[in-house]
Write a protein that holds these residues in place. Sequence first.
Motif, PDB file in Angstrom:
ATOM      1  N   CYS A 144       0.920  -1.197  -0.089  1.00 11.18           N
ATOM      2  CA  CYS A 144      -0.053   0.206  -0.098  1.00 11.18           C
ATOM      3  C   CYS A 144       0.940   1.404  -0.027  1.00 11.18           C
ATOM      4  N   ALA A 145       0.966   1.927  -0.946  1.00 11.44           N
ATOM      5  CA  ALA A 145       1.604   3.242  -1.123  1.00 11.44           C
ATOM      6  C   ALA A 145       0.672   4.384  -0.846  1.00 11.44           C
ATOM      7  N   ALA A 146       1.221   4.998   0.022  1.00  7.94           N
ATOM      8  CA  ALA A 146       0.434   6.233   0.613  1.00  7.94           C
ATOM      9  C   ALA A 146       0.924   7.498   0.130  1.00  7.94           C
ATOM     10  N   SER A 147       0.195   8.637  -0.216  1.00  7.74           N
ATOM     11  CA  SER A 147       0.657   9.880  -0.714  1.00  7.74           C
ATOM     12  C   SER A 147       1.018  10.911   0.424  1.00  7.74           C
ATOM     13  N   LEU A 148       1.212  10.450   1.509  1.00  8.80           N
ATOM     14  CA  LEU A 148       1.315  11.092   2.764  1.00  8.80           C
ATOM     15  C   LEU A 148       2.399  10.573   3.753  1.00  8.80           C
ATOM     16  N   SER A 149       3.294  11.576   4.541  1.00 10.93           N
ATOM     17  CA  SER A 149       4.280  10.815   5.288  1.00 10.93           C
ATOM     18  C   SER A 149       3.524  10.112   6.318  1.00 10.93           C
ATOM     19  N   PHE A 150       4.164   9.062   6.928  1.00 12.08           N
ATOM     20  CA  PHE A 150       3.486   8.460   8.066  1.00 12.08           C
ATOM     21  C   PHE A 150       4.042   9.059   9.375  1.00 12.08           C
ATOM     22  N   PHE A 151       4.875   9.853   9.371  1.00  3.61           N
ATOM     23  CA  PHE A 151       5.065  10.619  10.345  1.00  3.61           C
ATOM     24  C   PHE A 151       3.790  11.285  11.247  1.00  3.61           C
ATOM     25  N   SER A 152       2.691  11.724  10.375  1.00  2.00           N
ATOM     26  CA  SER A 152       1.627  12.229  11.006  1.00  2.00           C
ATOM     27  C   SER A 152       0.484  11.008  11.031  1.00  2.00           C
ATOM     28  N   ILE A 153       0.818   9.971  11.012  1.00  2.00           N
ATOM     29  CA  ILE A 153      -0.263   8.912  10.935  1.00  2.00           C
ATOM     30  C   ILE A 153      -0.406   8.532  12.513  1.00  2.00           C
ATOM     31  N   ASN A 154      -1.804   8.171  12.753  1.00  2.00           N
ATOM     32  CA  ASN A 154      -2.224   7.749  13.974  1.00  2.00           C
ATOM     33  C   ASN A 154      -2.599   6.380  14.034  1.00  2.00           C
ATOM     34  N   THR A 155      -3.177   5.717  12.832  1.00  3.46           N
ATOM     35  CA  THR A 155      -3.317   4.128  12.768  1.00  3.46           C
ATOM     36  C   THR A 155      -3.023   3.834  11.211  1.00  3.46           C
ATOM     37  N   MET A 156      -2.691   2.548  10.977  1.00  4.93           N
ATOM     38  CA  MET A 156      -2.557   2.343   9.571  1.00  4.93           C
ATOM     39  C   MET A 156      -2.695   0.665   9.529  1.00  4.93           C
ATOM     40  N   GLY A 157      -3.243   0.249   8.470  1.00  5.01           N
ATOM     41  CA  GLY A 157      -3.335  -1.080   8.547  1.00  5.01           C
ATOM     42  C   GLY A 157      -4.175  -1.794   7.363  1.00  5.01           C
ATOM     43  N   TRP A 158      -4.859  -3.127   7.699  1.00  8.56           N
ATOM     44  CA  TRP A 158      -5.198  -3.635   6.412  1.00  8.56           C
ATOM     45  C   TRP A 158      -6.750  -4.137   6.925  1.00  8.56           C
ATOM     46  N   TYR A 159      -7.711  -4.102   6.443  1.00  6.52           N
ATOM     47  CA  TYR A 159      -9.078  -4.610   6.425  1.00  6.52           C
ATOM     48  C   TYR A 159      -9.527  -5.527   5.237  1.00  6.52           C
ATOM     49  N   ARG A 160     -10.448  -6.360   5.434  1.00  2.00           N
ATOM     50  CA  ARG A 160     -10.634  -7.014   4.269  1.00  2.00           C
ATOM     51  C   ARG A 160     -12.322  -7.262   4.345  1.00  2.00           C
ATOM     52  N   GLN A 161     -13.020  -7.846   3.342  1.00  2.00           N
ATOM     53  CA  GLN A 161     -14.607  -7.999   3.363  1.00  2.00           C
ATOM     54  C   GLN A 161     -14.588  -9.008   2.245  1.00  2.00           C
ATOM     55  N   ALA A 162     -15.263 -10.186   2.677  1.00  9.36           N
ATOM     56  CA  ALA A 162     -15.519 -11.277   1.991  1.00  9.36           C
ATOM     57  C   ALA A 162     -16.859 -11.052   1.388  1.00  9.36           C
ATOM     58  N   PRO A 163     -17.209 -11.977   0.722  1.00 11.78           N
ATOM     59  CA  PRO A 163     -18.673 -11.919  -0.010  1.00 11.78           C
ATOM     60  C   PRO A 163     -19.702 -12.330   0.970  1.00 11.78           C
ATOM     61  N   GLY A 164     -20.872 -11.205   0.915  1.00 12.97           N
ATOM     62  CA  GLY A 164     -21.759 -11.472   2.042  1.00 12.97           C
ATOM     63  C   GLY A 164     -21.283 -11.072   3.462  1.00 12.97           C
ATOM     64  N   LYS A 165     -20.319 -10.605   3.795  1.00 13.22           N
ATOM     65  CA  LYS A 165     -19.870 -10.198   5.138  1.00 13.22           C
ATOM     66  C   LYS A 165     -19.414  -8.711   5.125  1.00 13.22           C
ATOM     67  N   GLU A 166     -19.302  -8.448   6.429  1.00 15.69           N
ATOM     68  CA  GLU A 166     -18.905  -6.809   6.729  1.00 15.69           C
ATOM     69  C   GLU A 166     -17.420  -6.953   6.639  1.00 15.69           C
ATOM     70  N   ARG A 167     -17.143  -5.598   6.661  1.00 21.74           N
ATOM     71  CA  ARG A 167     -15.539  -5.595   6.436  1.00 21.74           C
ATOM     72  C   ARG A 167     -14.829  -5.498   7.770  1.00 21.74           C
ATOM     73  N   GLU A 168     -13.959  -6.077   8.086  1.00 21.91           N
ATOM     74  CA  GLU A 168     -13.411  -6.511   9.219  1.00 21.91           C
ATOM     75  C   GLU A 168     -11.865  -6.107   9.159  1.00 21.91           C
ATOM     76  N   PRO A 169     -11.116  -5.586  10.386  1.00 19.66           N
ATOM     77  CA  PRO A 169      -9.994  -5.218  10.470  1.00 19.66           C
ATOM     78  C   PRO A 169      -8.935  -6.805  10.516  1.00 19.66           C
ATOM     79  N   VAL A 170      -7.846  -6.915   9.797  1.00 17.03           N
ATOM     80  CA  VAL A 170      -7.037  -7.850   9.752  1.00 17.03           C
ATOM     81  C   VAL A 170      -5.450  -7.488  10.499  1.00 17.03           C
ATOM     82  N   ALA A 171      -5.385  -6.434  10.364  1.00 19.39           N
ATOM     83  CA  ALA A 171      -3.932  -6.212  10.974  1.00 19.39           C
ATOM     84  C   ALA A 171      -3.801  -4.755  11.180  1.00 19.39           C
ATOM     85  N   VAL A 172      -3.665  -4.038  12.213  1.00 23.03           N
ATOM     86  CA  VAL A 172      -3.805  -2.638  12.240  1.00 23.03           C
ATOM     87  C   VAL A 172      -2.953  -1.924  13.351  1.00 23.03           C
TER      88      VAL A 172
END
Length: 123
Positions: A22-50
């Motif tokens: 995941c390439a971001a266009s802003l510096s991570f210096f100002s970031i609060n959280t960052m991570g990955w979520y996923r959404q399977a068919p028929g299910k809600e989006r869920e956090p994977v690693a944050v």
Amino acid sequence: QVQLVESGGGFVQPGGSLRLGCAASLSFFSINTMGWYRQAPGKEREPVAVFTDSASGGSTNYADSVKGRFTLSRDNAKNTLYLQMTSLKPGDTAVYYCHVDQLVAGRGRLDYWGRGTQVTVSS
């Protein structure tokens, strides 16, 4: 405007590995959280690693279903977030989204999402 661009998704057999980026266009210096979520068919989006930043160095929370198999990492110089996925299972099939948020004075918390990348685990 802030943009997050995911890469690395694809089709893989059970037991295989993939590395998402995941390439971001802003510096991570100002970031609060960052991570990955996923959404399977028929299910809600869920956090994977944050990752949540802190004065002590921050910490990463993993979903129980991926602990020991997925690893979150980052390259601050390149403003890039990674998710190394190993021992993939059919249940990991989903669209994976990169997420970053930051705290901005006078505006509160701002959230940014990538468009998602498909991961399909099947024999």
